[in-house]
Design a protein around this motif. Structure first.
Motif, PDB file in Angstrom:
ATOM      1  N   VAL A 394       0.775  -0.789  -0.255  1.00 66.53           N
ATOM      2  CA  VAL A 394       0.104  -0.165  -0.075  1.00 66.53           C
ATOM      3  C   VAL A 394       1.315   1.160   0.103  1.00 66.53           C
ATOM      4  O   VAL A 394       0.251   1.632  -0.394  1.00 66.53           O
ATOM      5  CB  VAL A 394      -1.263   0.057   1.002  1.00 66.53           C
ATOM      6  CG1 VAL A 394      -1.575   1.317   1.387  1.00 66.53           C
ATOM      7  CG2 VAL A 394      -2.412  -1.599   1.201  1.00 66.53           C
ATOM      8  N   LEU A 395       1.523   0.808   0.825  1.00 66.08           N
ATOM      9  CA  LEU A 395       3.080   2.394   0.601  1.00 66.08           C
ATOM     10  C   LEU A 395       3.797   2.975  -0.778  1.00 66.08           C
ATOM     11  O   LEU A 395       4.679   3.334  -0.198  1.00 66.08           O
ATOM     12  CB  LEU A 395       4.066   2.288   1.781  1.00 66.08           C
ATOM     13  CG  LEU A 395       2.819   2.347   3.791  1.00 66.08           C
ATOM     14  CD1 LEU A 395       3.420   1.970   4.763  1.00 66.08           C
ATOM     15  CD2 LEU A 395       2.278   3.614   3.838  1.00 66.08           C
ATOM     16  N   ALA A 396       3.315   1.409  -1.367  1.00 66.37           N
ATOM     17  CA  ALA A 396       4.356   1.600  -2.625  1.00 66.37           C
ATOM     18  C   ALA A 396       3.167   2.962  -3.550  1.00 66.37           C
ATOM     19  O   ALA A 396       4.106   3.142  -4.644  1.00 66.37           O
ATOM     20  CB  ALA A 396       4.482   0.600  -3.312  1.00 66.37           C
ATOM     21  N   PHE A 397       2.500   3.689  -3.148  1.00 67.32           N
ATOM     22  CA  PHE A 397       1.868   4.524  -3.974  1.00 67.32           C
ATOM     23  C   PHE A 397       1.829   6.044  -2.902  1.00 67.32           C
ATOM     24  O   PHE A 397       1.756   6.045  -1.590  1.00 67.32           O
ATOM     25  CB  PHE A 397       0.452   4.867  -4.134  1.00 67.32           C
ATOM     26  CG  PHE A 397       0.329   3.047  -4.496  1.00 67.32           C
ATOM     27  CD1 PHE A 397       0.095   3.396  -5.757  1.00 67.32           C
ATOM     28  CD2 PHE A 397       0.015   2.137  -4.423  1.00 67.32           C
ATOM     29  CE1 PHE A 397      -0.660   2.203  -6.333  1.00 67.32           C
ATOM     30  CE2 PHE A 397      -0.516   0.856  -4.668  1.00 67.32           C
ATOM     31  CZ  PHE A 397      -0.694   1.056  -6.316  1.00 67.32           C
ATOM     32  N   LEU A 398       1.764   7.547  -3.697  1.00 67.47           N
ATOM     33  CA  LEU A 398       1.846   8.652  -2.918  1.00 67.47           C
ATOM     34  C   LEU A 398       0.600   9.363  -2.585  1.00 67.47           C
ATOM     35  O   LEU A 398      -0.041   8.621  -3.148  1.00 67.47           O
ATOM     36  CB  LEU A 398       2.593   9.443  -4.556  1.00 67.47           C
ATOM     37  CG  LEU A 398       3.742   9.122  -5.943  1.00 67.47           C
ATOM     38  CD1 LEU A 398       4.232  10.459  -6.297  1.00 67.47           C
ATOM     39  CD2 LEU A 398       4.725   8.945  -4.088  1.00 67.47           C
ATOM     40  N   GLY A 399       0.895   9.580  -1.378  1.00 65.33           N
ATOM     41  CA  GLY A 399      -0.084  10.574  -1.183  1.00 65.33           C
ATOM     42  C   GLY A 399      -0.333  10.681   0.372  1.00 65.33           C
ATOM     43  O   GLY A 399       0.717   9.888   1.298  1.00 65.33           O
ATOM     44  N   GLN A 400      -1.413  10.698   0.864  1.00 63.87           N
ATOM     45  CA  GLN A 400      -1.784  10.887   2.588  1.00 63.87           C
ATOM     46  C   GLN A 400      -2.506   9.309   2.975  1.00 63.87           C
ATOM     47  O   GLN A 400      -3.149   8.776   2.505  1.00 63.87           O
ATOM     48  CB  GLN A 400      -2.827  10.893   3.276  1.00 63.87           C
ATOM     49  CG  GLN A 400      -2.815  11.438   4.444  1.00 63.87           C
ATOM     50  CD  GLN A 400      -3.386  12.892   5.454  1.00 63.87           C
ATOM     51  OE1 GLN A 400      -4.688  13.133   4.755  1.00 63.87           O
ATOM     52  NE2 GLN A 400      -2.736  13.693   5.786  1.00 63.87           N
ATOM     53  N   HIS A 401      -1.833   8.367   3.548  1.00 63.42           N
ATOM     54  CA  HIS A 401      -2.114   6.729   3.853  1.00 63.42           C
ATOM     55  C   HIS A 401      -2.632   7.723   5.468  1.00 63.42           C
ATOM     56  O   HIS A 401      -2.156   7.205   6.142  1.00 63.42           O
ATOM     57  CB  HIS A 401      -1.394   5.974   3.894  1.00 63.42           C
ATOM     58  CG  HIS A 401      -0.840   6.281   2.216  1.00 63.42           C
ATOM     59  ND1 HIS A 401      -1.362   4.415   1.633  1.00 63.42           N
ATOM     60  CD2 HIS A 401       0.050   6.524   1.761  1.00 63.42           C
ATOM     61  CE1 HIS A 401      -0.286   5.131   0.466  1.00 63.42           C
ATOM     62  NE2 HIS A 401       0.398   5.692   0.120  1.00 63.42           N
ATOM     63  N   ARG A 402      -4.544   6.658   5.923  1.00 68.02           N
ATOM     64  CA  ARG A 402      -5.011   6.854   7.150  1.00 68.02           C
ATOM     65  C   ARG A 402      -4.545   5.225   7.920  1.00 68.02           C
ATOM     66  O   ARG A 402      -4.051   4.144   6.986  1.00 68.02           O
ATOM     67  CB  ARG A 402      -6.719   6.300   7.413  1.00 68.02           C
ATOM     68  CG  ARG A 402      -6.597   7.588   5.520  1.00 68.02           C
ATOM     69  CD  ARG A 402      -6.785   8.800   6.659  1.00 68.02           C
ATOM     70  NE  ARG A 402      -7.477   9.753   6.188  1.00 68.02           N
ATOM     71  CZ  ARG A 402      -6.899  11.369   6.367  1.00 68.02           C
ATOM     72  NH1 ARG A 402      -6.405  11.615   7.538  1.00 68.02           N
ATOM     73  NH2 ARG A 402      -7.975  12.058   5.579  1.00 68.02           N
TER      74      ARG A 402
END
Length: 662
Positions: A394-402
């Motif tokens: 999941v953290l391979a994608f840019l942006g804000q993660h919850r």
């Protein structure tokens, strides 16, 4: 026998007077008999002096380290009767009573031989002497009596008394000896209670462990009672005594002791044959058979230990509050993370402060508003666990993660207000119509229509792109292909789903939550799908795909992205509307296109080829690449000195966001 000392002395005086009137005896005999009568009277008085308060015991409530005294109960048996107007004096070895006063908080008198009346109390001796005045009551000889002092008669703090301090209480009274009759209690550490197993409402616990030091002696036949303000005991067990060892493990308490379940809120342990001595470290372990399913109401529990419980001698050792807090939902501020931002593709350690073994967590997809669509699945194995971003797809994608979190035993997924993690990009950007940025180096270019152009070559992958023409003759990237430079076969092909003006999420299954809506992926023959939303090529290149910044609004398509991870770089290909060119109108959706980021490049300059490395300044600019450039050679933009023309260009091409992510 049966005569009081006063009656005996009255009888002796009458006998002596009779002897004095007796004329038949010689004067010597009369004197000898009189001396004998006086001696018997003196002996009786000496017996009275030696008579003592028997069966003296004391119970103290709240006398533990850091505690506030809640009550004091002294039980005794007077040898001689204490009449109305008489006194009972409690003398302590330490200053445990309130300040000296002639009108202290009144005591409560009890016992089988006591008529209470209206007793009064006074304190003297610098808080060491409490005197009870019998008013309208009495305590008969040979019968048990008790004096119980309320909290108001005791010192408000025992901070001067350390753990292990033994406080002795001496009991004296009118017509009873003043040098005998005493008992003691010990100031103990705060008892500890450990709750094992689920702390969730309606879940089953494993066991409760109580550890404490006996503050005073407890004789055989007396009980230790545990009272909880929550119904934690098994309702299937009755008050009929059950073997202690079958359901309760006892430490330093007679193994023959019996356990009775008085109610769902209390349990009693009766000491059978051997007394428990003051200062003994005891342990009580309540096993699963004694425990009920956790109550349905959330909140903290408190536990009272009623030490030495019998009719005239009941005292609460302490109320232990907060040893168990039953939860109905994971708190949204349970976890805080550090750091709060990472670079995509760079393995980083993140501390989850507040985590505990048995909890689970997961990161949401980038841009998710909450944790509705995310189920925590990664187990926590340590307190304040440190987790790694490496290998988290999941953290391979840019942006804000919850951060979506769940406490052990619960079934929810709660977004942590202090758990947002921002994944930033690093490297080169190709965006817009099209424009590439490398740091502050900018180049705008055009590609041949209708065919793929190789833009980047590395030892393990190649990136090809093909544009489509917009309504104003501008270009947008519509297809990207990642190939193997060795075999030449396709690893993955990404096509944008152009013209999204008629998008309607309600027409999609599950509102499109499990399908791509703005792009189409085609995998090569040597590319496999080992897991959901992942793929891997036989040369080791692998990738992930999913949604970005998705609010799942009915007529607004989601941004989506594919991340390709090679040995020498990572590439993120994302779908975007053309808002930077057409604003918020329909044309922005009509020109949905692809952008891509190249970052974490580790290959040497000599192994990198293609137009992009030349535009970035990593390679010498060839004439073939120069022919692709739209407005001349690449320029280095000084963001500290931007004129109006450049400023408009920067805003138009979304350079600000691209540069910030580089």
């Amino acid at each position: 026998p049966g005569l009081s000392s006063t009656a005996f002395r009255s009888l002796g005086t009458a006998a002596l007077q009779a002897l004095c009137r007796q004329r038949t005896m010689s004067s010597g005999s009369r004197c000898q008999l009189a001396a004998a009568v006086l001696l018997l009277s003196a002996c009786w008085q000496s017996v009275e002096v030696a008579a003592q308060m028997t069966s003296v015991s004391v119970q103290a409530a709240g006398f533990y380290v850091g505690g506030t005294p809640a009550g004091l109960s002294v039980k005794f048996t007077p040898t001689n009767q204490i009449n109305s107007g008489g006194t009972i004096v409690l003398t302590a070895s330490h200053a445990i009573f309130a300040a000296d006063t002639i009108s202290a908080s009144a005591p409560t008198l009890g016992g089988s031989g006591v008529t209470a009346g209206s007793p009064a109390g006074s304190i003297s001796g610098s808080s060491t002497v409490y005197t009870v005045l019998m008013a309208g009551g009495q305590a008969t000889a040979g019968n048990d009596a008790s004096v119980t002092l309320p909290a108001g008669a005791l010192a408000s703090s025992i901070s001067a008394l350390t753990s292990g301090t033994v406080v002795t209480i001496q009991v004296t009274s009118t017509n009873n000896a003043n040098s005998v009759g005493s008992a003691a209690f010990e100031v103990i550490p705060v008892p500890t209670v450990t709750w094992s197993g689920s702390t969730t409402i309606n879940q089953a616990p494993t066991e409760i462990q109580l550890s404490m030091i006996a503050p005073s002696n407890i004789p055989a036949g007396a009980t230790i009672r545990l009272e909880c303000d929550k119904a934690i005991f098994n309702t299937g067990l009755t008050s009929t005594a059950a073997s202690g060892l079958s359901s309760v493990l006892l430490s330093n308490i007679d193994d023959a002791s019996l356990v009775a379940y008085a109610s769902t809120n209390s349990i009693e342990i009766t000491v059978q044959t051997s007394q428990v001595l003051r200062g003994t470290q005891i342990g009580i372990i309540l096993r699963p058979t004694t425990l009920a399913t956790n109550p349905a109401s959330a909140g903290a529990a408190s536990l009272n230990v009623i030490w030495y419980k019998e009719a005239l001698n009941t005292a609460t050792v302490t109320g232990i509050t907060g040893w168990l807090t039953l939860l109905s939902a994971t708190p949204n501020a349970q976890i805080s993370i550090s750091p709060t931002s990472v670079t995509v593709g760079v393995t980083t350690s993140i501390t989850l402060t507040g985590s505990s073994p048995g909890d689970v967590y997961s990161w949401s997809a980038a841009g998710e508003a909450d944790c509705t669509g995310t189920t925590p699945s990664t187990s926590i194995t340590a307190t304040n666990e440190v987790v790694s971003t490496g290998g988290d797809a999941v953290l391979a994608f840019l942006g804000q993660h919850r951060l979506c979190y769940r406490l052990a035993g619960l079934a929810d997924s709660v977004m942590q207000v202090n758990g947002d993690l921002t994944v930033n990009a690093v490297g080169a950007v190709v965006a817009g119509d099209p424009v590439t940025w490398f740091g502050n180096r900018r180049a705008e270019f055009e590609l041949p229509l209708g065919r793929l152009t190789r833009l980047l070559k590395m030892p393990d992958l190649e990136l090809h792109a093909a544009p489509f023409e917009g309504s104003e003759k501008e270009q947008w990237i519509g297809r990207t292909v990642i190939k193997s430079p060795i075999s030449g076969d396709v690893i993955v092909q990404v096509d944008v789903n152009r013209d999204m003006r008629g998008f309607d999420r309600s027409a999609m299954q599950h509102d499109g939550r499990f399908a791509l809506e703005t792009m189409t992926l085609l995998l090569g023959t040597n590319t496999k799908v080992p897991y959901d939303r992942q793929f891997v090529h036989t040369n080791g290149t692998w990738g992930l795909f999913g949604k970005l910044d998705c609010k799942y609004r009915r007529f607004i398509p989601c941004r989506e992205a594919v991340t390709i991870i090679g040995q020498y770089a990572k590439i993120v290909i994302s779908s975007n509307s053309a808002r930077e060119w057409y604003g918020e109108g329909e044309q922005a959706f009509a020109h949905t296109h692809l952008d891509f980021d190249v970052f974490d490049m580790t290959a040497g300059v000599e192994s990198i080829e293609g137009p992009l490395p030349e535009m970035w300044g990593m390679k010498k600019l060839t004439e073939e690449t120069r022919a692709l450039l739209k407005n001349g050679d690449p320029v280095d933009v000084d963001f500290g000195r931007v004129d109006d023309t450049t400023s408009r260009s920067v805003c138009r091409e979304e350079v600000g966001s691209a540069a910030a992510s580089s």
